[in-house]
Write an enzyme that holds these catalytic residues in place. Structure first.
Site, PDB file in Angstrom:
ATOM      1  N   HIS A  52      -7.399  -6.299   0.215  1.00  0.00           N
ATOM      2  CA  HIS A  52      -6.258  -5.384   0.172  1.00  0.00           C
ATOM      3  C   HIS A  52      -5.100  -5.843   1.046  1.00  0.00           C
ATOM      4  CE1 HIS A  52      -4.303  -1.609  -0.679  1.00  0.00           C
ATOM      5  NE2 HIS A  52      -4.244  -1.264   0.594  1.00  0.00           N
ATOM      6  N   SER A 105       0.825  -1.208   0.000  1.00  0.00           N
ATOM      7  CA  SER A 105       0.000   0.000   0.000  1.00  0.00           C
ATOM      8  C   SER A 105       0.865   1.265   0.000  1.00  0.00           C
ATOM      9  CB  SER A 105      -0.955  -0.064   1.205  1.00  0.00           C
ATOM     10  OG  SER A 105      -1.940   0.922   1.149  1.00  0.00           O
ATOM     11  N   ASP A 163      -9.898  -5.957  -4.894  1.00  0.00           N
ATOM     12  CA  ASP A 163      -9.355  -5.073  -3.866  1.00  0.00           C
ATOM     13  C   ASP A 163     -10.191  -3.803  -3.863  1.00  0.00           C
ATOM     14  OD1 ASP A 163      -7.906  -3.218  -2.366  1.00  0.00           O
ATOM     15  OD2 ASP A 163      -5.961  -3.883  -3.087  1.00  0.00           O
TER      16      ASP A 163
END
Length: 268
Positions: A248, A97, A219
């Protein structure tokens, strides 16, 4: 961070007995414990570097400087300072991320440090941009998220955690909720604004280090189109590894599977 060393302040740990270095860098809402079920697969082959982002709930919130951490560059400084403090001259890097983007920015500054970047759930831009770019969110949707976080952080976490995990894995939802709750709500909101308002599409072409983009089947934070966009715009050799899992946070919801996929990516 004053007189406290960055290694102490950000809870840096080095695990394993291998000859090569491997960095595991966590994303928003988690801390280094997110890698705990992935780590054992790599400690024989690597010295694995783990650390916490300054915004993590496991870090003293006094170290979070609102004036400094207004953009990702300050997080890049932290990463490079950690590697220099450990006298690392070459490493593979796994970033989830926000840390995927931090790793890319670090590789632009110091390409010689990184042999490969593995980018999990990465996005250079979360907002849609007309017909040219599908980031997944409209501005109004993002503002609604910020308002919900500000109004009732606990309720927001309870709603957001299962959506982010995606897969039906209650233990992963509980773990993600725990680390989200550990974050001070004002810091969580500030970092969310920083991330969601970032636009790093313009720097993708400057990334020359080989990249493997890992994208799950579904996601809610990063559409599949973003992975394709990144592959087309990164400046060096890049591949997309489509993961047969949802959500995610595959390191929480499918750690053994993700570890195997990481081993494949690192061997290529």
């Amino acid at each position: 961070m004053g007189s406290t060393s960055i290694l102490d302040a950000l809870n840096v740990h080095v695990e394993g007995s291998g000859d090569k270095y491997l960095v595991f860098a966590h994303g928003f809402g988690t801390d280094q414990s997110a890698w705990q079920r992935v780590l054992p697969y790599f400690t024989r082959s690597y010295k694995v570097i783990l650390y916490d982002l300054v915004c993590a709930g496991s870090v003293n919130p006094d170290y979070f400087d609102y004036r400094r951490y207004t953009a990702l560059d300050a997080y890049v400084d932290d990463l490079l300072n950690i590697l220099d403090s450990l006298h690392v001259t070459r490493c593979a890097y796994v970033g989830h991320s926000i840390s995927a983007m931090i790793g890319m920015l670090a590789s632009i500054r110091r390409p010689e440090l990184f042999s490969k970047l593995i980018l999990i759930g990465a996005s250079p831009r979360f907002l849609n941009d007309g017909e040219n770019y599908h980031g997944g969110f409209e501005q109004g949707e993002i503002e609604h998220v910020f308002s919900a976080m500000e109004a009732n952080y606990e309720a927001w976490v309870n709603g957001f955690a299962p959506l982010a995990v995606g897969a039906d894995v209650p233990t992963a939802v509980r773990e993600f909720s725990r680390t989200l709750f550990n974050m001070r709500p004002d810091i969580s909101l500030f970092v969310s604004r920083t991330v969601f308002n970032s636009d790093l599409r313009g720097i993708l072409g400057l990334v020359k280090v080989p990249c493997c983009i890992m994208q799950t089947a579904r996601d809610m934070s990063v559409p599949a189109a973003v992975a394709t966009y990144m592959k087309e715009h990164l400046g060096g050799k890049s591949t997309v590894q489509w993961l047969d899992t949802e959500g995610h946070l595959p390191h929480l919801s499918a750690p053994s599977y993700l570890a195997h996929q990481l081993e494949i990516a690192l061997s290529q």
